[in-house]
Design a protein around this motif. Sequence first.
Motif, PDB file in Angstrom:
ATOM      1  N   SER A  22      14.395  35.680  81.832  1.00 58.74           N
ATOM      2  CA  SER A  22      14.342  37.143  81.737  1.00 58.74           C
ATOM      3  C   SER A  22      15.675  37.795  82.113  1.00 58.74           C
ATOM      4  N   GLU A  55       8.038  38.383  95.655  1.00 59.71           N
ATOM      5  CA  GLU A  55       7.178  38.794  96.763  1.00 59.71           C
ATOM      6  C   GLU A  55       6.295  37.634  97.213  1.00 59.71           C
ATOM      7  N   TYR A  84       8.619  47.992  91.575  1.00 62.21           N
ATOM      8  CA  TYR A  84       7.196  48.012  91.938  1.00 62.21           C
ATOM      9  C   TYR A  84       6.613  46.610  91.774  1.00 62.21           C
TER      10      TYR A  84
HETATM   11  N1  THU Z   1       8.855  39.646  89.004  1.00 59.62           N
HETATM   12  C1  THU Z   1       8.874  39.582  90.361  1.00 59.62           C
HETATM   13  O1  THU Z   1       9.606  38.764  90.946  1.00 59.62           O
HETATM   14  N2  THU Z   1       8.089  40.422  91.060  1.00 59.62           N
HETATM   15  C2  THU Z   1       7.219  41.319  90.497  1.00 59.62           C
HETATM   16  O2  THU Z   1       6.461  41.957  91.214  1.00 59.62           O
HETATM   17  C3  THU Z   1       7.221  41.508  89.051  1.00 59.62           C
HETATM   18  C4  THU Z   1       8.025  40.567  88.261  1.00 59.62           C
HETATM   19  C5  THU Z   1       9.692  38.728  88.231  1.00 59.62           C
HETATM   20  C6  THU Z   1       8.932  37.676  87.487  1.00 59.62           C
HETATM   21  C7  THU Z   1       9.907  37.319  86.376  1.00 59.62           C
HETATM   22  O3  THU Z   1      10.770  36.316  86.857  1.00 59.62           O
HETATM   23  C8  THU Z   1      10.696  38.587  86.150  1.00 59.62           C
HETATM   24  O4  THU Z   1      10.427  39.427  87.257  1.00 59.62           O
HETATM   25  C9  THU Z   1      10.335  39.314  84.873  1.00 59.62           C
HETATM   26  O5  THU Z   1       8.986  39.542  84.794  1.00 59.62           O
END
Ligand code: THU
Length: 131
Positions: A22, A55, A84
């Motif tokens: 991502s 998190e 968030y």
């Molecule tokens: N992601 C997080 O680390 N925490 C969240 O609360 C939402 C999404 C990460 C997961 C993935 O690696 C990237 O953000 C894109 O979704």
Amino acid sequence: MSEQELIQHAQRGMEQAYAPYSNFRVGAALLAKSGNIYLGCNIENSSYGATNCAERTAIFKAVSEGEREFEAIAIVCSNGTKAYPCGICLQVMSEFLPEGKVILEDENGIQTYKVSELLPSAFRLDISESC
Ligand code: THU
């Protein structure tokens, strides 16, 4: 521990993010009632569903080290907007820091939320004894 300090720890957590799919890096810093701080980052996987959010990385690290009670979690992300937490992470926060604070930052500064404000109807099971 100020909110700004916990945000700075979250930024340090973000340095370890593994996000080649991502390119969206996330960092978290979890403050336990003991005073210990646990850092987390997102850890992606080529099987996308196996990805772990920042998190939950921080919370699972802490719980696996014997911590059970937490004050707050700060979360930052690489695009500088408010990070968030996703629904799964909010559910996990409801388990371990239901009264805790979620600290986020964007270009307007720091904002704090209660976990219960972000996920008001968390799923719960009554547990008679803890293990
Ligand atoms: N992601 C997080 O680390 N925490 C969240 O609360 C939402 C999404 C990460 C997961 C993935 O690696 C990237 O953000 C894109 O979704």
